[in-house]
Design a protein around this motif. Sequence first.
Motif, PDB file in Angstrom:
ATOM      1  N   ILE A  78       0.818  -1.225   0.000  1.00 32.25           N
ATOM      2  CA  ILE A  78       0.000   0.000   0.000  1.00 32.25           C
ATOM      3  C   ILE A  78       0.847   1.269   0.000  1.00 32.25           C
ATOM      4  O   ILE A  78       0.558   2.226  -0.723  1.00 32.25           O
ATOM      5  N   LEU A  79       1.923   1.268   0.785  1.00 32.90           N
ATOM      6  CA  LEU A  79       2.698   2.502   0.951  1.00 32.90           C
ATOM      7  C   LEU A  79       3.507   2.878  -0.289  1.00 32.90           C
ATOM      8  O   LEU A  79       4.047   3.978  -0.365  1.00 32.90           O
ATOM      9  N   ASN A  80       3.587   1.953  -1.288  1.00 32.82           N
ATOM     10  CA  ASN A  80       4.316   2.312  -2.521  1.00 32.82           C
ATOM     11  C   ASN A  80       3.376   2.797  -3.624  1.00 32.82           C
ATOM     12  O   ASN A  80       3.738   2.863  -4.792  1.00 32.82           O
ATOM     13  N   ALA A  81       2.131   3.144  -3.268  1.00 35.69           N
ATOM     14  CA  ALA A  81       1.153   3.605  -4.263  1.00 35.69           C
ATOM     15  C   ALA A  81       1.515   4.986  -4.798  1.00 35.69           C
ATOM     16  O   ALA A  81       2.083   5.806  -4.077  1.00 35.69           O
ATOM     17  N   THR A  82       1.180   5.206  -6.059  1.00 37.61           N
ATOM     18  CA  THR A  82       1.303   6.555  -6.642  1.00 37.61           C
ATOM     19  C   THR A  82       0.202   7.428  -6.054  1.00 37.61           C
ATOM     20  O   THR A  82       0.368   8.618  -5.812  1.00 37.61           O
ATOM     21  N   GLU A  83      -0.961   6.796  -5.845  1.00 35.61           N
ATOM     22  CA  GLU A  83      -2.136   7.504  -5.339  1.00 35.61           C
ATOM     23  C   GLU A  83      -3.041   6.470  -4.662  1.00 35.61           C
ATOM     24  O   GLU A  83      -3.044   5.308  -5.033  1.00 35.61           O
ATOM     25  N   LYS A  93      -7.975   9.478  11.007  1.00 33.60           N
ATOM     26  CA  LYS A  93      -7.042   9.086  12.078  1.00 33.60           C
ATOM     27  C   LYS A  93      -6.616   7.621  12.010  1.00 33.60           C
ATOM     28  O   LYS A  93      -5.844   7.158  12.850  1.00 33.60           O
ATOM     29  N   ALA A  94      -7.070   6.874  11.031  1.00 30.36           N
ATOM     30  CA  ALA A  94      -6.613   5.486  10.859  1.00 30.36           C
ATOM     31  C   ALA A  94      -5.095   5.501  10.643  1.00 30.36           C
ATOM     32  O   ALA A  94      -4.590   6.303   9.850  1.00 30.36           O
ATOM     33  N   PRO A  95      -4.346   4.638  11.333  1.00 28.66           N
ATOM     34  CA  PRO A  95      -2.873   4.678  11.266  1.00 28.66           C
ATOM     35  C   PRO A  95      -2.328   4.632   9.836  1.00 28.66           C
ATOM     36  O   PRO A  95      -1.382   5.361   9.505  1.00 28.66           O
ATOM     37  N   LEU A  96      -2.938   3.811   8.976  1.00 26.55           N
ATOM     38  CA  LEU A  96      -2.450   3.678   7.603  1.00 26.55           C
ATOM     39  C   LEU A  96      -2.634   4.982   6.822  1.00 26.55           C
ATOM     40  O   LEU A  96      -1.759   5.407   6.062  1.00 26.55           O
ATOM     41  N   VAL A  97      -3.767   5.637   7.031  1.00 33.40           N
ATOM     42  CA  VAL A  97      -4.027   6.915   6.352  1.00 33.40           C
ATOM     43  C   VAL A  97      -3.006   7.952   6.826  1.00 33.40           C
ATOM     44  O   VAL A  97      -2.452   8.712   6.023  1.00 33.40           O
ATOM     45  N   LYS A  98      -2.736   7.952   8.124  1.00 39.26           N
ATOM     46  CA  LYS A  98      -1.729   8.883   8.675  1.00 39.26           C
ATOM     47  C   LYS A  98      -0.365   8.664   8.017  1.00 39.26           C
ATOM     48  O   LYS A  98       0.319   9.616   7.637  1.00 39.26           O
ATOM     49  N   LYS A  99       0.033   7.390   7.867  1.00 38.70           N
ATOM     50  CA  LYS A  99       1.331   7.073   7.237  1.00 38.70           C
ATOM     51  C   LYS A  99       1.379   7.573   5.797  1.00 38.70           C
ATOM     52  O   LYS A  99       2.382   8.132   5.347  1.00 38.70           O
ATOM     53  N   LEU A 100       0.283   7.348   5.063  1.00 35.92           N
ATOM     54  CA  LEU A 100       0.219   7.788   3.659  1.00 35.92           C
ATOM     55  C   LEU A 100       0.330   9.307   3.578  1.00 35.92           C
ATOM     56  O   LEU A 100       1.053   9.848   2.743  1.00 35.92           O
ATOM     57  N   ARG A 101      -0.370  10.005   4.457  1.00 38.19           N
ATOM     58  CA  ARG A 101      -0.322  11.480   4.474  1.00 38.19           C
ATOM     59  C   ARG A 101       1.093  11.955   4.804  1.00 38.19           C
ATOM     60  O   ARG A 101       1.603  12.879   4.175  1.00 38.19           O
ATOM     61  N   GLU A 102       1.685  11.314   5.812  1.00 42.24           N
ATOM     62  CA  GLU A 102       3.029  11.733   6.249  1.00 42.24           C
ATOM     63  C   GLU A 102       4.053  11.601   5.130  1.00 42.24           C
ATOM     64  O   GLU A 102       4.967  12.414   5.005  1.00 42.24           O
ATOM     65  N   GLN A 103       3.911  10.543   4.311  1.00 42.17           N
ATOM     66  CA  GLN A 103       4.903  10.375   3.232  1.00 42.17           C
ATOM     67  C   GLN A 103       4.501  11.116   1.948  1.00 42.17           C
ATOM     68  O   GLN A 103       5.170  11.031   0.933  1.00 42.17           O
ATOM     69  N   GLY A 104       3.387  11.848   2.032  1.00 46.99           N
ATOM     70  CA  GLY A 104       3.001  12.703   0.897  1.00 46.99           C
ATOM     71  C   GLY A 104       2.266  12.001  -0.227  1.00 46.99           C
ATOM     72  O   GLY A 104       2.141  12.546  -1.329  1.00 46.99           O
ATOM     73  N   THR A 105       1.746  10.786   0.017  1.00 43.28           N
ATOM     74  CA  THR A 105       0.969  10.084  -1.017  1.00 43.28           C
ATOM     75  C   THR A 105      -0.427  10.702  -1.099  1.00 43.28           C
ATOM     76  O   THR A 105      -1.108  10.802  -0.078  1.00 43.28           O
ATOM     77  N   PRO A 106      -0.863  11.125  -2.286  1.00 42.11           N
ATOM     78  CA  PRO A 106      -2.217  11.679  -2.384  1.00 42.11           C
ATOM     79  C   PRO A 106      -3.275  10.641  -2.015  1.00 42.11           C
ATOM     80  O   PRO A 106      -3.238   9.515  -2.498  1.00 42.11           O
TER      81      PRO A 106
END
Length: 465
Positions: A78-83, A93-106
């Motif tokens: 999931i974390l290697n997605a373009t989008e 506030k779901a942990p996965l969404v937070k991680k995606l936001r933190e790494q700048g994934t749209p």
Amino acid sequence: MNEHKDIHATNLPPLGGAGGRLVILGAGESGVGAAYLAQQKGFDVFVSDMGVIADKYKSQLQQWGIRFEEQQHTESEILNATEVVKSPGIPEKAPLVKKLREQGTPVISEIEFAGRYTDAKMICITGSNGKTTTTSLTYHILQKAGLNVGLAGNIGKSFAYQVATEQYDYYVLEISSFMLDDMYEFKADIAVLLNITPDHLDRYDYKMENYVASKFRIAQNQTPADYFIYCADDPETIKGMESRSFNGQQLPFSIIKKEQPGAYLDQENNIIIQTNQQQETFIMSINELALQGKHNIHNSMASGIVSKVLELRNQTIRESMGDFKNIEHRLEQVGKISGINFINDSKATNVNSTWFALESMPKGVILILGGVDKGNDYSMLNDLVKQKVKAIVCLGKDNQRIHDAFTGMVSEIIDTKSAQEAVYVSYHLAKKGDTVLLSPACASFDLFKNYEERGDQFKKAVMDL
């Protein structure tokens, strides 16, 4: 149990295909539709759902050769997605969404994603209450007028799937605040904001201003060629407009004061709609409307303004507003048994919806309330409960807040744990001429899959009496 399936079908694009790697979180109607559209557009698609995927959606994903997993989120996938396209039900506030936001994934909504691939005109309707009714009515009028129109968003088939498989000229979209939160570039050609009352505050840090800001995103990106239709009688809307600027042409509706251009109620109780000087004015008595009740005058006005903006014939609008059948689970007449009227308003998942339901009832109501409380303030119901409600039947796992709110106002408050029990108890509390109203003011997830299942079980229980 790991149901992660790797399917290498011949029609899958190479990894990192033409559109990049698109991950979809949530395999419901919107997620599976977005997966299909993404595949058509050459993306490498992966679908991930923390819950169990319904058989219907699982077989569609298998049929299309789209990789998916259920009951887990594999971060390396999931974390290697373009989008990422996220289901509206997944909180920020779901942990996965937070991680995606933190790494700048749209992270975007299905509406935002699908909107890129259609030139259809977008009619988008939001509001704390009445949006499903208004969306359905607007779609009904446009269809009756012969327009090539699709219905999507919070209602009907996935917008993305329709964009992939249909060629509509117009879409009527019911848009929730959760969808709006993940919409950025998308633009409504006609935006409708029905009202703003406290709802889902648990998703907005219990701050009303955050929820209000979310609702006003319906008008973002509009140009002077677009329209913003709003309720001039709604205090939160008017307050929110004071600090914001709008590019679209504003068309208000009101049952209190004369709004021109826009819609208003004259002294003879006729709805009057005029959107520009060149057009013939639309006039219709509220007694001829299929949807009765004060809140439905607002809903009908909003749909009427949309129809006039699209220059539909007055005759068509009048006929459609007169013969519209309301949606299931919204003030739906279930039947009369021993002279007791049973009404299914399971779709009332917030206090304001229940207020509207009670406001349209005669006296002698047995009110079925309860479910998952989203930080409800029940005090707005006090006057109507005192005037109209004889007894309250609670349908939920934890009913303490309902007891705290209404003890002393009604003769009895009784706890029940199933729709069948709630109906049985209500039936014995009611007498001929009374109304048993299921209008829970709460979400349904403690005892039911969704509000539809709650409403269906209520209707079945009434029929079994």
